[in-house]
Motif scaffolding. Sequence first.
Motif, PDB file in Angstrom:
ATOM      1  N   LEU A  82       1.212  34.273  51.299  1.00  0.00           N
ATOM      2  CA  LEU A  82       1.003  34.417  52.513  1.00  0.00           C
ATOM      3  C   LEU A  82       1.998  33.617  53.756  1.00  0.00           C
ATOM      4  CD1 LEU A  82      -2.831  34.345  52.783  1.00  0.00           C
ATOM      5  CD2 LEU A  82      -1.421  36.243  52.965  1.00  0.00           C
ATOM      6  N   ASN A  83       2.447  32.465  53.273  1.00  0.00           N
ATOM      7  CA  ASN A  83       3.367  31.800  54.001  1.00  0.00           C
ATOM      8  C   ASN A  83       4.797  32.403  53.923  1.00  0.00           C
ATOM      9  OD1 ASN A  83       1.383  29.874  54.265  1.00  0.00           O
ATOM     10  ND2 ASN A  83       2.270  28.399  53.057  1.00  0.00           N
ATOM     11  N   ALA A  84       5.172  33.007  52.698  1.00  0.00           N
ATOM     12  CA  ALA A  84       6.411  33.861  52.618  1.00  0.00           C
ATOM     13  C   ALA A  84       6.126  34.958  53.285  1.00  0.00           C
ATOM     14  CB  ALA A  84       6.489  34.156  51.162  1.00  0.00           C
ATOM     15  N   ALA A  85       5.006  35.731  53.431  1.00  0.00           N
ATOM     16  CA  ALA A  85       5.177  36.759  54.422  1.00  0.00           C
ATOM     17  C   ALA A  85       5.334  36.637  55.882  1.00  0.00           C
ATOM     18  CB  ALA A  85       3.537  37.534  54.172  1.00  0.00           C
ATOM     19  N   ALA A  86       4.856  35.575  56.181  1.00  0.00           N
ATOM     20  CA  ALA A  86       5.025  35.141  57.508  1.00  0.00           C
ATOM     21  C   ALA A  86       6.389  34.468  57.664  1.00  0.00           C
ATOM     22  CB  ALA A  86       4.058  33.791  57.949  1.00  0.00           C
ATOM     23  N   LEU A  87       7.131  33.837  56.674  1.00  0.00           N
ATOM     24  CA  LEU A  87       8.504  33.487  57.102  1.00  0.00           C
ATOM     25  C   LEU A  87       9.447  34.754  56.927  1.00  0.00           C
ATOM     26  CD1 LEU A  87       8.426  30.408  54.925  1.00  0.00           C
ATOM     27  CD2 LEU A  87       8.750  30.435  57.327  1.00  0.00           C
ATOM     28  N   ALA A  88       9.177  35.726  56.016  1.00  0.00           N
ATOM     29  CA  ALA A  88       9.990  36.929  55.742  1.00  0.00           C
ATOM     30  C   ALA A  88       9.548  38.170  55.653  1.00  0.00           C
ATOM     31  CB  ALA A  88      10.909  36.455  54.321  1.00  0.00           C
ATOM     32  N   GLY A  89       8.291  38.304  56.085  1.00  0.00           N
ATOM     33  CA  GLY A  89       7.678  39.715  55.767  1.00  0.00           C
ATOM     34  C   GLY A  89       8.051  40.848  56.768  1.00  0.00           C
ATOM     35  N   ALA A  90       8.729  40.558  58.041  1.00  0.00           N
ATOM     36  CA  ALA A  90       9.375  41.584  58.575  1.00  0.00           C
ATOM     37  C   ALA A  90      10.770  41.891  58.138  1.00  0.00           C
ATOM     38  CB  ALA A  90       9.803  40.868  60.122  1.00  0.00           C
ATOM     39  N   ALA A  91      11.568  40.928  57.551  1.00  0.00           N
ATOM     40  CA  ALA A  91      12.719  41.326  56.955  1.00  0.00           C
ATOM     41  C   ALA A  91      12.649  42.165  55.742  1.00  0.00           C
ATOM     42  CB  ALA A  91      13.618  40.185  56.455  1.00  0.00           C
ATOM     43  N   ALA A  92      11.343  41.839  54.896  1.00  0.00           N
ATOM     44  CA  ALA A  92      10.997  42.447  53.691  1.00  0.00           C
ATOM     45  C   ALA A  92      10.596  43.826  53.853  1.00  0.00           C
ATOM     46  CB  ALA A  92       9.848  41.797  52.813  1.00  0.00           C
ATOM     47  N   VAL A  93       9.675  44.156  55.173  1.00  0.00           N
ATOM     48  CA  VAL A  93       9.491  45.548  55.371  1.00  0.00           C
ATOM     49  C   VAL A  93      10.827  46.267  55.608  1.00  0.00           C
ATOM     50  CG1 VAL A  93       8.249  46.871  57.020  1.00  0.00           C
ATOM     51  CG2 VAL A  93       7.248  45.107  56.173  1.00  0.00           C
ATOM     52  N   GLU A  94      11.616  45.665  56.371  1.00  0.00           N
ATOM     53  CA  GLU A  94      13.026  46.360  56.773  1.00  0.00           C
ATOM     54  C   GLU A  94      13.777  46.517  55.507  1.00  0.00           C
ATOM     55  OE1 GLU A  94      14.966  43.846  59.368  1.00  0.00           O
ATOM     56  OE2 GLU A  94      13.759  44.325  61.203  1.00  0.00           O
ATOM     57  N   GLN A  95      13.742  45.759  54.485  1.00  0.00           N
ATOM     58  CA  GLN A  95      14.387  46.151  53.381  1.00  0.00           C
ATOM     59  C   GLN A  95      13.676  47.095  52.571  1.00  0.00           C
ATOM     60  OE1 GLN A  95      16.840  44.521  51.876  1.00  0.00           O
ATOM     61  NE2 GLN A  95      16.732  45.522  50.125  1.00  0.00           N
ATOM     62  N   HIS A  96      12.358  47.328  52.565  1.00  0.00           N
ATOM     63  CA  HIS A  96      11.512  48.546  52.296  1.00  0.00           C
ATOM     64  C   HIS A  96      12.116  49.739  53.075  1.00  0.00           C
ATOM     65  CE1 HIS A  96       8.612  50.832  50.383  1.00  0.00           C
ATOM     66  NE2 HIS A  96       8.084  51.183  51.374  1.00  0.00           N
ATOM     67  N   LEU A  97      12.196  49.843  54.103  1.00  0.00           N
ATOM     68  CA  LEU A  97      12.823  50.916  55.021  1.00  0.00           C
ATOM     69  C   LEU A  97      14.083  51.278  54.542  1.00  0.00           C
ATOM     70  CD1 LEU A  97      11.571  50.041  58.621  1.00  0.00           C
ATOM     71  CD2 LEU A  97      10.360  51.441  56.873  1.00  0.00           C
ATOM     72  N   ALA A  98      14.913  50.226  54.464  1.00  0.00           N
ATOM     73  CA  ALA A  98      16.460  50.687  53.956  1.00  0.00           C
ATOM     74  C   ALA A  98      16.412  51.236  52.661  1.00  0.00           C
ATOM     75  CB  ALA A  98      17.254  49.414  53.936  1.00  0.00           C
ATOM     76  N   LYS A  99      15.563  50.554  51.375  1.00  0.00           N
ATOM     77  CA  LYS A  99      15.571  51.241  50.055  1.00  0.00           C
ATOM     78  C   LYS A  99      15.202  52.887  50.301  1.00  0.00           C
ATOM     79  CE  LYS A  99      13.804  50.652  45.653  1.00  0.00           C
ATOM     80  NZ  LYS A  99      13.175  51.866  45.510  1.00  0.00           N
ATOM     81  N   THR A 100      14.131  52.985  51.206  1.00  0.00           N
ATOM     82  CA  THR A 100      13.517  54.324  51.368  1.00  0.00           C
ATOM     83  C   THR A 100      14.488  55.273  52.158  1.00  0.00           C
ATOM     84  OG1 THR A 100      11.446  53.385  51.691  1.00  0.00           O
ATOM     85  CG2 THR A 100      11.617  55.767  52.177  1.00  0.00           C
ATOM     86  N   VAL A 101      15.414  54.958  52.714  1.00  0.00           N
ATOM     87  CA  VAL A 101      16.300  55.739  53.509  1.00  0.00           C
ATOM     88  C   VAL A 101      17.537  56.070  52.264  1.00  0.00           C
ATOM     89  CG1 VAL A 101      18.281  55.825  55.018  1.00  0.00           C
ATOM     90  CG2 VAL A 101      16.264  54.770  55.728  1.00  0.00           C
ATOM     91  N   GLN A 102      17.706  55.166  51.447  1.00  0.00           N
ATOM     92  CA  GLN A 102      18.705  55.462  50.486  1.00  0.00           C
ATOM     93  C   GLN A 102      18.122  56.427  49.374  1.00  0.00           C
ATOM     94  OE1 GLN A 102      19.984  51.703  48.338  1.00  0.00           O
ATOM     95  NE2 GLN A 102      21.388  52.685  46.933  1.00  0.00           N
ATOM     96  N   ASP A 103      16.802  56.281  49.185  1.00  0.00           N
ATOM     97  CA  ASP A 103      16.130  57.231  48.164  1.00  0.00           C
ATOM     98  C   ASP A 103      16.193  58.551  48.502  1.00  0.00           C
ATOM     99  OD1 ASP A 103      15.689  54.957  46.241  1.00  0.00           O
ATOM    100  OD2 ASP A 103      13.767  54.901  46.994  1.00  0.00           O
ATOM    101  N   TYR A 104      15.902  58.812  49.995  1.00  0.00           N
ATOM    102  CA  TYR A 104      15.868  60.086  50.720  1.00  0.00           C
ATOM    103  C   TYR A 104      17.443  60.619  50.631  1.00  0.00           C
ATOM    104  CZ  TYR A 104      11.093  60.313  52.161  1.00  0.00           C
ATOM    105  OH  TYR A 104       9.551  60.405  52.245  1.00  0.00           O
ATOM    106  N   GLN A 105      18.426  59.618  51.048  1.00  0.00           N
ATOM    107  CA  GLN A 105      19.583  60.216  50.949  1.00  0.00           C
ATOM    108  C   GLN A 105      20.033  60.745  49.735  1.00  0.00           C
ATOM    109  OE1 GLN A 105      22.659  57.373  52.552  1.00  0.00           O
ATOM    110  NE2 GLN A 105      24.244  58.575  52.316  1.00  0.00           N
TER     111      GLN A 105
END
Length: 452
Positions: free
Chosen positions: A122-145
Amino acid sequence: MQHPGTAQPQSSRTEARAAQNARDLEDHLRWLDSITGTALGVLAVASGIYTYLGVSSLLDDTGTFTVIAALAYSVAVSVGIFVFWSYMMRLVPAVRTITARMGLILSMALGSVAIIAMSSWLNAAALAGAAAVEQHLAKTVQDYQTALERADEIVQSGQSLARDVARVRQSFENLSEQEATGQLSGFAGQGAVFRLLRQKADELSALEAQITAQQPLVEAAFDEGNAILSRMRTLTVEQGPVAQRSVQFSEEAVRLANVITQLRQLSAAPLVLRAARDLSESVVIPELDGSNAATRQGQQATINSVREVLSQRADGLAGAAAAVLNMTPPRDTTYTPVSAADAVILYAGNFIPSWAGAIAIDLLPAVLVLIVAITQAAIRVGREAAATEDTMTLAELRAAVQAIREIDTSLERAESPSAIDPKPAHAPKEVEHSETPHSPDITEIGSQRRAD
């Protein structure tokens, strides 16, 4: 040869140094113990704050009860961390047997795993949660492309079948022209053979027109897909709360999935495959219109030859269409929204520094426990190597001297005649001359203990 008596002073000096070292370490530990509790409290509170932020990202509701629940969980984590490491700080350095020490070390390892499970992620989620979600969005964009490009590749391969259809159509038109001039069956005119060839040429011409008409639709769908991908990339990197961007991203992902499905439906390969089968199987043979039997016989022979050519051309078209249909389709891509905590776990390899910091803030006291345990072991070694009088502090020595004096006074009182046979009250008072009891000084006590 060294005299045996000279080894004793050297041994005494070594023991004295060991005792002095042990006393120094004890002084340091006493000073450090005054700040250890505060340090553990600060670490526990910091971990609790980040735990609260991580729990809040997991809860959808933002009501008062949700806030209280997240706060209660973070407080419980802080208290648990503080109590656990306080236990370890006191007990691990104190035990002496190997069995007890191994048991406490195992308990400390299990507790560390529990802390990681309930707090560190949970500490890691607070520290890098937003960046991890953005990483998930970027990977999804790559998959869709990738899926969009693959769907466009397949549909363009289907569109290229129009050239194969055009070649077959052109061959039948050429044959019909030859039949019209009498170069095919030997009888000029637009008889049964000519009509059969024109029939198949018209069928292929209609198929070619249908495939060509789909080309603008294919290009429009691909352009729309690229436009949606561009908006999705913008949502991945733009400013603002990632939760709100994820909602818009999900809407764009649904639109893009529809575009990819539309592209797959625009493939001309199934149309060509069905037309190739009909080309040889669905043949309407016109009535032979020759003026005599020889002419009709020639027409029949030419029609049989044409049907063989139709079968060969149909097999060629069917093979080309089957090759397009057998191409690996684009992988089904579906955007699944994830929370910050789940994203940190999914993409843990990309956020190793954040994970290290989140775990370190919880498990740093383990290093302090090991330091105190090693120091306590060094103190024990120093005490065991030194004589008792070398390990005694000045306060302990004064207390021992006072105790000896009190014991001597008690013994003298017990042995005095007045205590055994008190004189009558009317008896004349005698002046007693007694010497002051001798009390041993510090030097004598030390010498006596060394002699013992």
